[in-house]
Design a protein around this motif. Structure first.
Motif, PDB file in Angstrom:
ATOM      1  N   ARG A 287       0.841  -1.204   0.000  1.00 58.49           N
ATOM      2  CA  ARG A 287       0.000   0.000   0.000  1.00 58.49           C
ATOM      3  C   ARG A 287       0.870   1.245   0.000  1.00 58.49           C
ATOM      4  O   ARG A 287       2.060   1.201   0.295  1.00 58.49           O
ATOM      5  N   SER A 288       0.240   2.356  -0.325  1.00 56.87           N
ATOM      6  CA  SER A 288       0.900   3.658  -0.278  1.00 56.87           C
ATOM      7  C   SER A 288      -0.018   4.627   0.439  1.00 56.87           C
ATOM      8  O   SER A 288      -1.235   4.446   0.473  1.00 56.87           O
ATOM      9  N   LYS A 289       0.606   5.646   1.028  1.00 55.63           N
ATOM     10  CA  LYS A 289      -0.181   6.645   1.760  1.00 55.63           C
ATOM     11  C   LYS A 289       0.648   7.902   1.946  1.00 55.63           C
ATOM     12  O   LYS A 289       1.857   7.904   1.724  1.00 55.63           O
TER      13      LYS A 289
ATOM     14  N   LEU B 115      14.523   3.864   3.674  1.00 58.93           N
ATOM     15  CA  LEU B 115      14.095   2.479   3.547  1.00 58.93           C
ATOM     16  C   LEU B 115      14.272   1.779   4.887  1.00 58.93           C
ATOM     17  O   LEU B 115      15.334   1.868   5.504  1.00 58.93           O
ATOM     18  N   TYR B 116      13.211   1.126   5.346  1.00 64.13           N
ATOM     19  CA  TYR B 116      13.213   0.458   6.646  1.00 64.13           C
ATOM     20  C   TYR B 116      12.849  -1.009   6.474  1.00 64.13           C
ATOM     21  O   TYR B 116      11.818  -1.324   5.891  1.00 64.13           O
ATOM     22  N   HIS B 117      13.695  -1.893   6.975  1.00 65.18           N
ATOM     23  CA  HIS B 117      13.447  -3.332   6.976  1.00 65.18           C
ATOM     24  C   HIS B 117      13.139  -3.722   8.413  1.00 65.18           C
ATOM     25  O   HIS B 117      13.974  -3.537   9.300  1.00 65.18           O
TER      26      HIS B 117
ATOM     27  N   LYS C 281       9.282  -0.773   4.658  1.00 66.12           N
ATOM     28  CA  LYS C 281       8.697   0.546   4.412  1.00 66.12           C
ATOM     29  C   LYS C 281       9.694   1.391   3.632  1.00 66.12           C
ATOM     30  O   LYS C 281      10.892   1.297   3.848  1.00 66.12           O
ATOM     31  N   ALA C 282       9.177   2.225   2.768  1.00 66.05           N
ATOM     32  CA  ALA C 282      10.003   3.192   2.046  1.00 66.05           C
ATOM     33  C   ALA C 282       9.268   4.520   2.040  1.00 66.05           C
ATOM     34  O   ALA C 282       8.039   4.556   1.889  1.00 66.05           O
ATOM     35  N   SER C 283      10.004   5.592   2.219  1.00 66.64           N
ATOM     36  CA  SER C 283       9.432   6.937   2.153  1.00 66.64           C
ATOM     37  C   SER C 283      10.309   7.795   1.254  1.00 66.64           C
ATOM     38  O   SER C 283      11.530   7.627   1.221  1.00 66.64           O
ATOM     39  N   PHE C 284       9.664   8.706   0.531  1.00 67.93           N
ATOM     40  CA  PHE C 284      10.397   9.613  -0.350  1.00 67.93           C
ATOM     41  C   PHE C 284       9.551  10.867  -0.569  1.00 67.93           C
ATOM     42  O   PHE C 284       8.334  10.858  -0.354  1.00 67.93           O
TER      43      PHE C 284
END
Length: 117
Positions: free
Chosen positions: A16-18, A64-66, A74-77
Motif C-alpha cells: 500500500r501507499s499513503k 528504507l526500513y526493513h 517501508k520506504a518513504s520519499f
C-alpha cells in the motif's frame, strides 16, 4: 527447485501507499509469513535504487526500513508535488503503490505466496 519470478503483490500480504504528511509518500509492504519476508529480503530487489527508479526520485533521499520482527518493509520519499497543490494527481497517495506491487521478485517457488492467500 526451479525459480519462478513473481511480483511483490504475489508474495506480500499487502502493498500500500499513503501520505506521510504533505511533502512525503510512504510505501508499506506487509508479509503474512517470515518465509515470504525472507524471500523478498534475500532477493535483494527492494533497495533505495529500486525505489528511485520506480518513482523517479534520487535514491539518496529514499528512506528504507526493513522490520523483520513485524515482517514489514517501508520506504518513504518526497512527493513529486505538494499534497493538494494543482500539480498533485493523487491527494491521498493511495495509488502510488502500483509500480512497487508490480516489481518482479525472482526466487524459488517454495509456496510462500500461497501462505497468505
Amino acid at each position: 527447485m526451479a525459480e519462478t519470478p513473481r511480483t511483490l503483490a504475489d508474495i506480500a500480504e499487502l502493498v500500500r501507499s499513503k501520505n506521510a504528511g504533505p511533502f512525503w509518500i510512504t510505501l508499506d509492504v506487509f508479509f503474512a509469513s517470515a518465509a515470504s519476508y525472507q524471500w523478498v529480503e534475500e532477493s535483494g530487489v527492494l533497495t533505495r535504487d529500486t525505489i528511485g527508479v520506480l518513482y523517479r526520485v534520487d535514491p539518496a533521499v529514499v528512506q528504507l526500513y526493513h522490520l523483520p520482527a513485524i515482517r514489514v518493509i517501508k520506504a518513504s520519499f518526497p512527493r513529486p508535488a505538494i499534497q493538494g497543490s494543482l500539480a498533485d494527481r493523487d491527494i491521498h497517495a493511495g495509488q502510488q503503490h502500483i509500480p512497487l506491487a508490480d516489481l518482479t521478485v525472482p526466487g524459488p517457488d517454495t509456496g510462500n505466496a500461497a501462505a497468505h492467500s
